[in-house]
Design a protein around this motif. Structure first.
Motif, mmCIF file in Angstrom:
data_model
loop_
_atom_site.group_PDB
_atom_site.id
_atom_site.type_symbol
_atom_site.label_atom_id
_atom_site.label_comp_id
_atom_site.label_asym_id
_atom_site.label_seq_id
_atom_site.Cartn_x
_atom_site.Cartn_y
_atom_site.Cartn_z
ATOM 1 N N HIS A 44 8.135 9.610 -5.086
ATOM 2 C CA HIS A 44 8.206 8.692 -3.943
ATOM 3 C C HIS A 44 7.257 7.500 -4.055
ATOM 4 O O HIS A 44 7.458 6.494 -3.373
ATOM 5 N N LEU A 45 6.228 7.622 -4.892
ATOM 6 C CA LEU A 45 5.326 6.502 -5.153
ATOM 7 C C LEU A 45 5.190 6.365 -6.672
ATOM 8 O O LEU A 45 4.144 6.672 -7.252
ATOM 9 N N PRO A 46 6.245 5.919 -7.339
ATOM 10 C CA PRO A 46 6.268 5.920 -8.809
ATOM 11 C C PRO A 46 5.188 5.057 -9.446
ATOM 12 O O PRO A 46 4.845 5.283 -10.622
ATOM 13 N N GLU A 47 4.632 4.102 -8.713
ATOM 14 C CA GLU A 47 3.542 3.303 -9.249
ATOM 15 C C GLU A 47 2.176 3.914 -8.924
ATOM 16 O O GLU A 47 1.138 3.329 -9.211
ATOM 17 N N GLY A 48 2.192 5.100 -8.337
ATOM 18 C CA GLY A 48 0.953 5.777 -7.958
ATOM 19 C C GLY A 48 0.608 5.527 -6.505
ATOM 20 O O GLY A 48 1.078 4.566 -5.887
ATOM 21 N N ALA A 49 -0.207 6.409 -5.943
ATOM 22 C CA ALA A 49 -0.671 6.257 -4.564
ATOM 23 C C ALA A 49 -1.913 5.384 -4.541
ATOM 24 O O ALA A 49 -2.865 5.637 -5.280
ATOM 25 N N ARG A 93 -5.298 5.732 -6.854
ATOM 26 C CA ARG A 93 -6.344 4.714 -7.015
ATOM 27 C C ARG A 93 -7.586 5.048 -6.200
ATOM 28 O O ARG A 93 -8.700 4.695 -6.590
ATOM 29 N N ALA A 94 -7.390 5.691 -5.058
ATOM 30 C CA ALA A 94 -8.537 6.063 -4.231
ATOM 31 C C ALA A 94 -8.234 7.356 -3.488
ATOM 32 O O ALA A 94 -7.201 7.467 -2.821
ATOM 33 N N TRP A 95 -9.136 8.327 -3.608
ATOM 34 C CA TRP A 95 -9.047 9.580 -2.862
ATOM 35 C C TRP A 95 -9.918 9.471 -1.617
ATOM 36 O O TRP A 95 -11.093 9.107 -1.708
ATOM 37 N N CYS A 96 -9.356 9.793 -0.463
ATOM 38 C CA CYS A 96 -10.116 9.735 0.789
ATOM 39 C C CYS A 96 -10.002 11.082 1.499
ATOM 40 O O CYS A 96 -8.898 11.523 1.827
ATOM 41 N N HIS A 97 -11.138 11.707 1.740
ATOM 42 C CA HIS A 97 -11.146 13.022 2.367
ATOM 43 C C HIS A 97 -11.821 12.965 3.747
ATOM 44 O O HIS A 97 -12.902 12.400 3.887
ATOM 45 N N HIS A 98 -11.142 13.543 4.723
ATOM 46 C CA HIS A 98 -11.712 13.555 6.072
ATOM 47 C C HIS A 98 -12.491 14.842 6.311
ATOM 48 O O HIS A 98 -12.191 15.893 5.739
ATOM 49 N N GLY A 99 -13.509 14.741 7.184
ATOM 50 C CA GLY A 99 -14.344 15.885 7.499
ATOM 51 C C GLY A 99 -13.629 16.896 8.384
ATOM 52 O O GLY A 99 -12.634 16.592 9.042
ATOM 53 N N VAL A 139 0.851 -1.184 0.000
ATOM 54 C CA VAL A 139 0.000 0.000 0.000
ATOM 55 C C VAL A 139 0.889 1.238 0.000
ATOM 56 O O VAL A 139 1.733 1.405 0.885
ATOM 57 N N GLY A 140 0.694 2.092 -1.016
ATOM 58 C CA GLY A 140 1.347 3.395 -1.057
ATOM 59 C C GLY A 140 0.362 4.440 -0.574
ATOM 60 O O GLY A 140 -0.714 4.592 -1.151
ATOM 61 N N LEU A 141 0.719 5.132 0.483
ATOM 62 C CA LEU A 141 -0.183 6.081 1.130
ATOM 63 C C LEU A 141 0.430 7.469 1.097
ATOM 64 O O LEU A 141 1.547 7.671 1.590
ATOM 65 N N TYR A 142 -0.292 8.426 0.514
ATOM 66 C CA TYR A 142 0.181 9.811 0.448
ATOM 67 C C TYR A 142 -0.857 10.716 1.093
ATOM 68 O O TYR A 142 -2.056 10.630 0.796
ATOM 69 N N VAL A 143 -0.380 11.601 1.984
ATOM 70 C CA VAL A 143 -1.264 12.527 2.698
ATOM 71 C C VAL A 143 -0.670 13.926 2.602
ATOM 72 O O VAL A 143 0.550 14.108 2.742
ATOM 73 N N CYS A 144 -1.519 14.913 2.365
ATOM 74 C CA CYS A 144 -1.052 16.298 2.320
ATOM 75 C C CYS A 144 -0.709 16.776 3.732
ATOM 76 O O CYS A 144 -1.548 16.721 4.637
ATOM 77 N N GLY A 145 0.528 17.229 3.896
ATOM 78 C CA GLY A 145 1.000 17.695 5.188
ATOM 79 C C GLY A 145 0.784 19.183 5.374
ATOM 80 O O GLY A 145 0.087 19.838 4.588
ATOM 81 N N PRO A 146 1.428 19.780 6.388
ATOM 82 C CA PRO A 146 1.159 21.173 6.737
ATOM 83 C C PRO A 146 1.977 22.165 5.923
ATOM 84 O O PRO A 146 3.042 21.843 5.395
#
Length: 492
Positions: A226-231, A263-269, A32-39
């Motif tokens: 950093h995730l050349p195969e995609g997140a 592959r999947a976008w996940c947005h938190h409230g 699992v390649g996991l990418y999250v937008c930081g501060p």
């Protein structure tokens, strides 16, 4: 890990994808390649900002505990207008602002027991990659250099623009301030900002002259590197779904149409301030620095403890907004301490009854089912309360605590994987009564209620009742000491 969990480890985790609106299963191959937008590091993060980092840290913990090979990335935006403005206002360099608030970010995450990702790239470390991505966009006809030296993304050249945020371009607002007279369309956004000659602003050489990157381009470049195969999963708040994530997607697909970006976008409230003054009692105001209604993480941890904050954040589904108030945090603190006390009572169990084995298996099944179904931490925690509640009633009816070894192991796995601190060496507070150290793990609800009743009687100057309750506590093996900071309960 139980045999059940091990067997399910490579079956994948299903999440609801913001782009398609439907379920997407990731991790079937065990990675699992996991990418999250930081501060953007121009100020201290507040308790609302912490939701994204705490939640995705939990996700990474869970996936690794179940056998996945996880590469977890979140970025640091260390060059942006707010950073430059802050430096100018304080009369310091932009590098000083970045150092100060990156350190602050890490310090506040540590207070919440949030770990760092595998990779934490900074924007200024990826200028060549960003320049190359912009060059690819210009070559593919989706970006253009303007007369003022800026480079803009041509939104009208990308037919799919707006799909992630479910908007039509004709209905979108202009998201950039300042001089936009060189754009072909008001929706076009900046990829490269030409240097305006201010020595306080950093700049780098590029094919279009000296300048610096726009905000959106950095994440496209970092995912690619950093995730050349995609997140597999790209996380972030609903507040940056548009324009930031919409622009990220347009950039990455425009520069590399053959590659899979996400592959999947996940947005938190969003975290909202509970507005108790309103008749409805509804919370409608987003917690934000721009509004000035933020809650400092240090102060919140000092008052409620990191685990109460974690319980509050994880008992709501990540995709939903969540309300903050001191009353809510106090209730979550009591909820956490109730689970912790039960765990402490059984953690040294030397055997396992059939009932314990059944409860342990049920807890493991429900935990994994919840997490594999859109990372449902509220359902996972609900399972813990349900199972431990039944076990607690069995103990009250005469079952031996020493026979719950298997349940203790399963509960410890769940709580530890969710990032809770199982030591509680510093004690806990219950409705104004402090219980110190390891005693906090052994005190029961009945003893706590007696201590609170005694405190109330003493505050009402009903000393006869207060003395009678003190004697009842003493007969049960507990002593209470009245201090300047309130009553303290301890083992006799």
């Amino acid at each position: 890990m139980s045999k059940l969990a091990a067997g399910q480890a490579l079956s994948g985790v299903t999440v609801r994808d913001t782009l398609s609106g439907g379920p997407v299963t990731v991790g079937k191959g065990g990675k699992v390649g996991l990418y999250v937008c930081g501060p953007t590091v121009y100020n201290h993060i507040h308790i609302g900002n912490s939701r994204v980092h705490l939640f995705w840290d939990v996700v990474a913990r869970y996936l690794r505990s179940r056998g996945y090979d996880v590469k977890f990335v979140w970025n640091i935006t260390d060059i942006e207008d707010k950073i430059i403005a802050k430096a100018g206002a304080e009369g310091v360099t932009w590098q000083e602002i970045v150092r100060r608030y990156t350190d602050s970010f890490h310090e506040r995450l540590a207070l919440l027991n949030v770990g760092l990702p595998d990779v934490e790239p900074k924007a200024t470390e990826h200028i060549p990659e960003m320049i190359q991505t912009i060059k690819d966009l210009v070559l593919n006809g989706l970006a253009y250099p303007a007369e003022n030296g800026d480079v803009y993304y041509a939104v009208g050249s990308y037919p799919a623009y707006g799909e992630l945020s479910n908007q039509r371009p004709s209905e979108m607002r202009d998201t950039e301030k300042g001089d936009t007279g060189f754009k072909r369309s008001h929706l076009d956004f900046t990829l490269w900002k030409a240097s305006r000659g201010d020595p306080a602003e950093p700049s780098w050489e590029s094919p279009w002259g000296a300048g610096r990157p726009g905000w959106h381009i950095e994440c496209s470049a970092m995912v690619s590197k950093h995730l050349p195969e995609g997140a597999d999963i790209h996380g972030g708040g609903t507040d940056i779904r548009f324009p930031h994530h919409e622009n990220e997607l347009a950039q990455s697909k425009g520069a590399h149409p053959e590659a899979e970006f996400v592959r999947a976008w996940c947005h938190h409230g969003m975290v909202r301030m509970a507005n108790t003054d309103r008749v409805s009692g509804e919370a409608t105001e987003k917690m934000a620095k721009s509004v000035g209604n933020v809650v400092d993480i240090k102060a919140a941890v000092e008052k409620f403890g990191a685990d109460a904050i974690r319980m509050w954040l994880l008992q709501s589904h990540y995709s939903q907004p969540i309300d903050y108030s001191e009353a809510i945090l106090s209730e979550k603190k009591r909820s956490w301490e109730r689970l912790l006390r039960f765990y402490a009572q059984v953690q040294d169990a030397t055997s396992s009854s059939r009932f314990s084995d059944e409860l342990a298996e049920e807890l493991t099944v429900r935990f994994d089912k919840a997490m594999r179904d859109d990372l449902n931490t509220p359902e996972a925690i609900a399972a813990a309360f349900d199972v431990t509640g039944r076990a607690g009633r069995a103990v009250s009816d005469g079952a031996e605590r020493t026979e719950f070894g298997s349940l203790a192991t399963a509960l410890g796995d769940l709580l530890g994987t969710l990032g809770f601190d199982l030591s509680a060496e510093s004690g806990m507070e219950y409705d104004g009564v402090r219980v110190q150290g390891r005693d906090a793990l052994e005190v029961g609800e009945d003893i706590l209620r007696l201590a609170v009743e005694r405190r109330n009687a003493r505050e009402a100057r009903d000393f006869a009742t207060s003395d009678r309750l003190r004697d009842r506590l003493a007969a049960s093996g507990w002593a209470v000491e009245d201090t300047s900071e309130g009553p303290v309960l301890r083992r006799r």
